[in-house]
Scaffold this motif. Structure first.
Motif, PDB file in Angstrom:
ATOM      1  N   VAL A   1       0.854  -1.299  -0.031  1.00 55.80           N
ATOM      2  CA  VAL A   1       0.034   0.064   0.018  1.00 55.80           C
ATOM      3  C   VAL A   1       0.690   1.233  -0.029  1.00 55.80           C
ATOM      4  N   ILE A   2       1.835   1.365   0.690  1.00 53.49           N
ATOM      5  CA  ILE A   2       2.815   2.613   1.113  1.00 53.49           C
ATOM      6  C   ILE A   2       3.770   2.904  -0.047  1.00 53.49           C
ATOM      7  N   ASP A   3       4.209   1.520  -0.366  1.00 49.69           N
ATOM      8  CA  ASP A   3       5.383   1.485  -1.298  1.00 49.69           C
ATOM      9  C   ASP A   3       5.622   0.377  -1.944  1.00 49.69           C
ATOM     10  N   PRO A   4       4.833   0.063  -3.103  1.00 51.04           N
ATOM     11  CA  PRO A   4       4.863  -1.136  -3.826  1.00 51.04           C
ATOM     12  C   PRO A   4       6.226  -1.447  -4.547  1.00 51.04           C
ATOM     13  N   ARG A   5       6.785  -2.537  -4.309  1.00 51.11           N
ATOM     14  CA  ARG A   5       8.196  -2.733  -4.869  1.00 51.11           C
ATOM     15  C   ARG A   5       8.356  -4.258  -4.968  1.00 51.11           C
ATOM     16  N   SER A   6       9.682  -4.763  -5.714  1.00 47.15           N
ATOM     17  CA  SER A   6       9.896  -6.246  -5.558  1.00 47.15           C
ATOM     18  C   SER A   6      10.010  -6.674  -4.262  1.00 47.15           C
ATOM     19  N   LYS A   7      10.129  -7.931  -3.893  1.00 49.40           N
ATOM     20  CA  LYS A   7      10.371  -8.352  -2.593  1.00 49.40           C
ATOM     21  C   LYS A   7      11.693  -8.203  -2.135  1.00 49.40           C
ATOM     22  N   LEU A   8      12.652  -8.182  -3.068  1.00 53.11           N
ATOM     23  CA  LEU A   8      14.019  -7.913  -2.825  1.00 53.11           C
ATOM     24  C   LEU A   8      14.107  -6.601  -2.141  1.00 53.11           C
ATOM     25  N   ALA A   9      13.617  -5.610  -2.959  1.00 53.85           N
ATOM     26  CA  ALA A   9      13.593  -4.131  -2.438  1.00 53.85           C
ATOM     27  C   ALA A   9      12.703  -4.143  -1.433  1.00 53.85           C
ATOM     28  N   THR A  10      11.584  -4.904  -0.981  1.00 57.65           N
ATOM     29  CA  THR A  10      10.621  -4.775   0.193  1.00 57.65           C
ATOM     30  C   THR A  10      11.614  -5.207   1.229  1.00 57.65           C
ATOM     31  N   ALA A  11      12.227  -6.266   1.115  1.00 56.82           N
ATOM     32  CA  ALA A  11      13.337  -6.781   2.326  1.00 56.82           C
ATOM     33  C   ALA A  11      14.304  -5.797   2.783  1.00 56.82           C
ATOM     34  N   ARG A  12      14.874  -5.082   1.756  1.00 57.64           N
ATOM     35  CA  ARG A  12      15.977  -3.947   1.892  1.00 57.64           C
ATOM     36  C   ARG A  12      15.240  -2.930   2.632  1.00 57.64           C
ATOM     37  N   GLY A  13      13.965  -2.460   2.495  1.00 55.65           N
ATOM     38  CA  GLY A  13      13.055  -1.507   2.986  1.00 55.65           C
ATOM     39  C   GLY A  13      12.936  -1.619   4.557  1.00 55.65           C
ATOM     40  N   LEU A  14      13.013  -3.155   4.906  1.00 54.86           N
ATOM     41  CA  LEU A  14      12.387  -3.576   6.408  1.00 54.86           C
ATOM     42  C   LEU A  14      13.562  -3.431   6.951  1.00 54.86           C
ATOM     43  N   SER A  15      14.925  -3.759   6.606  1.00 53.46           N
ATOM     44  CA  SER A  15      16.090  -3.638   7.221  1.00 53.46           C
ATOM     45  C   SER A  15      16.412  -2.378   7.970  1.00 53.46           C
ATOM     46  N   SER A  16      16.943  -2.681   9.229  1.00 58.77           N
ATOM     47  CA  SER A  16      17.258  -1.481   9.911  1.00 58.77           C
ATOM     48  C   SER A  16      18.450  -0.420   9.295  1.00 58.77           C
ATOM     49  N   GLU A  17      19.186  -1.191   8.564  1.00 58.34           N
ATOM     50  CA  GLU A  17      20.509  -0.451   7.979  1.00 58.34           C
ATOM     51  C   GLU A  17      19.757   0.334   6.834  1.00 58.34           C
TER      52      GLU A  17
END
Length: 616
Positions: free
Chosen positions: A144-160
């Motif tokens: 909903v807030i920022d549709p991306r690929s699953k790889l990009a979504t994983a990077r967006g979840l990472s603390s770093e």
């Protein structure tokens, strides 16, 4: 001005260097405790308050006070600053006291995730907390807030490498793309159970069920679901997948199913009937589908044999033309009204509601004329080619090939008569066919098995028009919000899970739109807008309030209005800031704490409408 911090209350007060010098010069050489004394004197109905800078000392065994100055003229916060300083509180300049270590968007996460929990989606996915459930909630929220690929979504979840506070809020900041894929597999196994819960919540016996099909092109080549078929995206040369969406009468999504890309619309209907009857356990429903979905063959073989399953669809253009030739439909029917019930022996035990929309008729007549003129422009080039002096186009076959390439390029070739010889080419409009087609402009016929006691003629037309809610969902899926493309998966189960995540994301968005309509351009008073329509056949109208919002860009309270996408962008500026406080004199360790940005009025209003907390 030097800004210094008072430790008590974490408040910032301005204190001038001049005031500090005055205090220092006022200090007597003899010892004694200097403090601020507040004296209140009642004079009639008023109370006079003075703030005096005093020194207390002991002389001959007695405590005495010496007034060093009157600071009553200073602002109250400055007086408190002096009072705290004299008590021994240490201060540092603000620029040397704090650092903003990191700032991450949080408002959009809190709004979407809070709504998901409030509508019970988290419990529908799994009743017990688990990491897989949290990962699925993260993927739904991210869609909903920022549709991306699953790889990009994983990077967006990472603390770093976080794009927002989503990973930390759900406790999945350590997840990588492999964990997301595993969570997708886990979700796919539970799709049937989750859709059953959605159906129990939003459907009941006698409900109106909307069903429509769309497709999305696939840029890879290794997925068995990706096949060549009729492309609604107008992407020639690309395989595609087909998916069908079931919604309730208000357009709230309930279930989605993915098919191979070469599956026809009507071929998807049988699985939906089984789903409604067997999986959802509904004994009495009215299924609404378009003319390409609920065909004559499907009605005869799959719908009529099922007790309690009624349907609403529309006749195709050839079927309407046949009724016109049989004089069942005549223009005189619409002289005083725009809809009328008709009967035909070709449709026994069924109701037919014929409608004529004048605006639609004008639009079709204008479009047809434009297409005819565009075709004539192309045909004139062929005529000119046969008459040119050098290298003229000759030969009946050569002229025919050239004409064949352009005659139906604008889909109106049936309205032309061509004359081809060895040396010439000419054409003319077939006025008889054009007039015959024009007589049916703006006319459509709704076909249904529903009795008049359940839906009158107007209610039947309105029910069929409610399919626009599913079309709106497909627009959100494909272009506006959720961006189902590109489909970055190879395994069929992952593709199905990806589409299901998009459906769950739209489920959340649908509920958010209902609650946020006062500050969106969406019409918040659709029932009143429907009441303003002269007829259900007439084009939909917006309520006066929605028109005012569209023109002034503000709602009734004077607040700016947004589209759903720009509101999420606005909420994104509500950030969670990680603040580091440097140690004060006498302290050893630095202190870190989180501080949310102060919400603007429109942001505060959004959370009030959603009825969810800002801090999670």
């Amino acid at each position: 001005m030097v800004m210094r911090k008072v430790a008590k209350g974490n408040c910032i007060y301005p204190l001038t260097e001049h005031l500090i010098c005055v205090i220092n010069k006022s200090m007597p050489k003899r010892s004694g405790a200097v403090h601020v004394a507040t004296i209140k004197v009642k004079g009639g109905k008023k109370v006079y308050e003075s703030h005096l800078l005093r020194r207390s000392y002991r002389e001959d065994g007695k405590v005495k006070h010496e007034t060093l100055g009157n600071i009553s003229h200073l602002p109250p916060h400055t007086i408190e600053l002096v009072r705290a300083s004299l008590r021994g509180v240490a201060f540092l300049p603000v620029g040397e006291s704090f650092d903003i270590v990191r700032s991450l968007p949080h408002g959009n996460v809190a709004a979407v995730l809070g709504t998901s929990k409030k509508i019970g989606l988290q419990e529908m996915i799994a009743s017990r907390p688990s990491r897989q459930r949290d990962l699925v909630m993260a993927m739904v929220t991210a869609r909903v807030i920022d549709p991306r690929s699953k790889l990009a979504t994983a990077r967006g979840l990472s603390s770093e490498t976080a794009f927002s506070t989503l990973g930390d809020t759900l406790g999945v900041a350590s997840a990588d793309e492999d964990e997301l894929y595993e969570a997708m597999d886990w979700l796919q196994e539970r799709q049937t159970r989750i859709e059953g819960k959605l159906a129990r919540k939003h459907l009941e016996d006698g409900s109106l069920v909307l069903y429509d099909v769309s497709s999305s092109y696939y840029t890879g080549s290794s997925c068995p679901l990706a096949q060549y078929g009729y492309s609604r995206d107008k992407k020639k040369g690309f395989p595609q997948i087909v998916y069908g969406l079931l919604c309730n009468g208000e357009g709230c999504p309930v279930a989605v199913e993915v098919f191979e890309g070469n599956t026809s619309d009507s071929a998807t209907l049988s699985s939906q009937i089984w789903k409604i009857r067997e999986r959802f356990g509904l004994k009495r429903v009215v299924l609404v589908g378009d003319r390409g979905m609920i065909t004559e063959a499907r009605i005869t073989s799959e719908l009529k044999p099922v007790d309690g399953l009624d349907w609403i669809t529309a006749l195709t253009a050839p079927q309407i033309k046949k009724l016109a030739q049989e004089e069942v439909i005549q223009p005189s029917l619409f002289d005083e009204q725009d809809l009328v019930e008709i009967t035909s022996p070709d449709y026994p035990d069924e109701r037919l509601v014929a409608c004529r929309n004048p605006l639609l008729a004008e639009d079709r007549a204008r479009t047809r004329e434009e297409l005819l003129q565009a075709t004539e422009w192309d045909l004139d080039k062929i005529t000119a080619a046969t008459k040119r002096e050098k290298r003229a186009l000759e030969g009946k076959d050569m002229i025919g090939v050239r004409a064949g390439k352009v005659i139906n390029s604008h889909k109106v070739g049936k309205h032309f008569k061509l004359a081809i010889t060895e040396e010439s080419f000419s054409y003319e409009r077939d006025t008889g066919k054009i007039e015959s087609e024009a007589a049916l402009d703006g006319i459509y016929v709704i076909r249904t098995s529903v009795t008049e006691e359940e839906f009158d003629a107007g209610g039947t037309v309105k029910a069929y028009k409610s399919l626009s809610a599913v079309e709106r969902a497909f627009r959100c899926f494909k272009t506006v919000d959720l961006l189902v493309r590109p489909i970055n998966h190879r395994k069929p189960e992952r593709v199905r899970s990806h589409v299901f995540i998009c459906m769950l994301a739209y489920y959340v968005e649908w509920h958010m739109r209902q609650r946020l309509s006062p500050i969106l351009f969406d019409d918040e008073d659709k029932e009143y807008a429907d009441a303003l329509r002269e007829s259900v056949v007439a084009p939909a109208r917006r309520s006066p309030g929605a028109c005012r919002k569209a023109s002034s860009k503000r709602n009734a309270d004077g607040m700016p209005v947004h589209s759903f996408q720009t509101l999420l962008e606005d909420l994104k500026t509500l950030a969670k800031n990680t603040v580091r406080q440097h140690p004060l004199p006498g302290q050893r360790n630095e202190v870190e704490f989180d501080l949310l940005t102060t919400p603007t009025p429109i942001q505060r209003k959004a959370f009030e409408l959603l009825d969810v907390p800002l801090s999670m």
